[in-house]
Motif scaffolding. Structure first.
Motif, short mmCIF file in Angstrom:
data_model
loop_
_atom_site.label_atom_id
_atom_site.label_comp_id
_atom_site.label_asym_id
_atom_site.label_seq_id
_atom_site.Cartn_x
_atom_site.Cartn_y
_atom_site.Cartn_z
N ARG A 176 0.80 -1.19 -0.02
CA ARG A 176 -0.06 -0.02 0.13
C ARG A 176 0.87 1.24 0.02
O ARG A 176 1.80 1.46 0.89
N TYR A 177 0.68 2.00 -0.98
CA TYR A 177 1.47 3.38 -1.05
C TYR A 177 0.48 4.39 -0.98
O TYR A 177 -0.74 4.41 -1.03
N ILE A 178 0.94 5.80 -0.66
CA ILE A 178 0.14 6.96 -0.66
C ILE A 178 -0.59 7.06 -2.14
O ILE A 178 0.02 7.11 -3.17
N LYS A 179 -1.99 7.55 -2.09
CA LYS A 179 -2.66 7.47 -3.31
C LYS A 179 -2.50 9.23 -3.69
O LYS A 179 -2.74 10.15 -2.93
N TYR B 96 -3.90 5.36 1.73
CA TYR B 96 -3.14 4.43 1.19
C TYR B 96 -4.11 3.77 0.27
O TYR B 96 -4.94 3.27 0.43
N GLY C 58 1.23 0.72 5.18
CA GLY C 58 1.45 1.75 4.22
C GLY C 58 2.76 1.89 4.06
O GLY C 58 3.67 2.12 5.20
N HIS D 267 6.26 3.85 4.07
CA HIS D 267 6.71 5.26 4.71
C HIS D 267 7.87 5.36 5.30
O HIS D 267 8.58 4.12 5.43
N GLN E 241 6.29 10.04 2.50
CA GLN E 241 5.52 8.76 1.99
C GLN E 241 6.03 8.36 0.51
O GLN E 241 5.70 9.38 -0.70
N THR F 122 7.09 -1.23 5.38
CA THR F 122 5.67 -1.50 5.77
C THR F 122 5.54 -2.73 6.29
O THR F 122 6.39 -3.55 5.95
#
Length: 294
Positions: A18-21, A49, A150, A152, A227, A267
């Motif tokens: 999961r990454y920052i959107k 995320y 996420g 980070h 992020q 993560t």
């Protein structure tokens, strides 16, 4: 970069991390997490995320000696963990001195090692609290935090320098002439990690333009983390079946221009083939500032 055979090893994982959107508003509005009340467990935030393309997460067991903090941003060390309770008093009395000894073993006896934060984590939702509460009140660490799902980096360059400045009285030390590093010492508490291990990104595969600075704001505190945006060239690793006697050093920041890895995005992730009977992952992490000669 450590060599990796084509195809998957027995313990390698494939996961949609999961990454920052990304949102176009971030071109003029900085991502943030905001707490308006010290007891708030649902902070407001202007980012989320999202899971991205599947990525291979290589098992570093058996090749762990090929990694270094300077070149990759993480390293594993063996260190016997004595059995004791992990309440606030016992951690500060017994574990933190042991962690500081580990830091001096890694960075040398002449390095100044300052522990500024620690926390417990558990994947057991019945005993966890919101991850950012301790940023509101760092002294309130009597509960478990949930694993962070996420990608980070705990601190940005600005965040690292802010913590370093707070750790020294004004004018006491000219940090501009020193090497500044911030690291996280991470290990399981008791049980071998059977699910939700840490995925560690080879920091040498991360470019500054891949990192988005984000604020953590609360009463009396303002911090900055990073992020990472999704990129298909990242190289990911994890340590399968990590035991309490296996310690991960994870680098948050490094001021040295010669370091190939300035930081290590990371993560927690759900393993696809975790046993149904897997015990909850419980871990302790200690954040520290390292000041040394360049």
């Amino acid at each position: 970069m450590p060599s990796a055979a084509f195809g998957l090893g027995i313990q390698d994982e494939i996961s949609s991390l999961r990454y920052i959107k990304w949102d176009e508003k971030f071109t003029h509005e900085k991502p943030y997490v905001l707490f308006t009340d010290a007891q708030c467990k649902s902070p407001s935030s202007n980012f989320t995320y999202e899971p991205r393309n599947e990525e291979i997460i290589r098992d570093m067991r058996g090749i762990d000696k090929e990694f270094s903090l300077d070149d990759h941003g993480f390293v594993m060390r063996n260190h016997n963990l004595s059995s004791f309770g992990f309440d606030k008093h016992t951690v500060e009395r017994d574990y933190l001195p042991s962690a500081k000894h580990l830091l001096h073993q890694e960075f040398g006896p002449e390095a100044e090692c300052i522990i500024f934060d620690w926390r417990l984590r558990s994947s057991d939702g019945r005993k966890t609290a919101n991850d950012f509460v301790s940023d509101v009140n760092p002294a309130d660490i009597s509960f478990f935090h949930a694993p962070v799902h996420g990608v980070h980096v705990d601190l940005s360059e600005a965040g690292a320098k802010t913590h370093a400045m707070y750790s020294f009285r004004k004018g006491e030390k000219d940090l501009s002439k020193k090497r500044l590093r911030v690291v996280n010492i991470w290990r399981p508490l008791s049980y071998t990690v059977e699910d939700y291990p840490l995925a560690l990104c080879d920091g040498s595969t991360v470019c500054p333009r891949d990192l988005v600075a984000s604020d953590i704001i609360s009463n009396g505190y303002r911090g900055e983390s990073l992020q990472p945006l999704f990129r298909d060239h990242y190289q990911w690793y994890f340590l399968s079946n990590q035991t309490k006697d296996e310690v991960l050093f994870i680098k948050m920041y490094d001021s040295s221009p010669s370091a190939k890895a300035i930081c290590c995005p990371h993560t927690s992730f759900k393993q696809k083939h975790a046993p149904i009977s897997a015990k909850p992952r419980e871990s302790i992490e200690v954040r520290a500032i390292i000041i040394s000669d360049p």
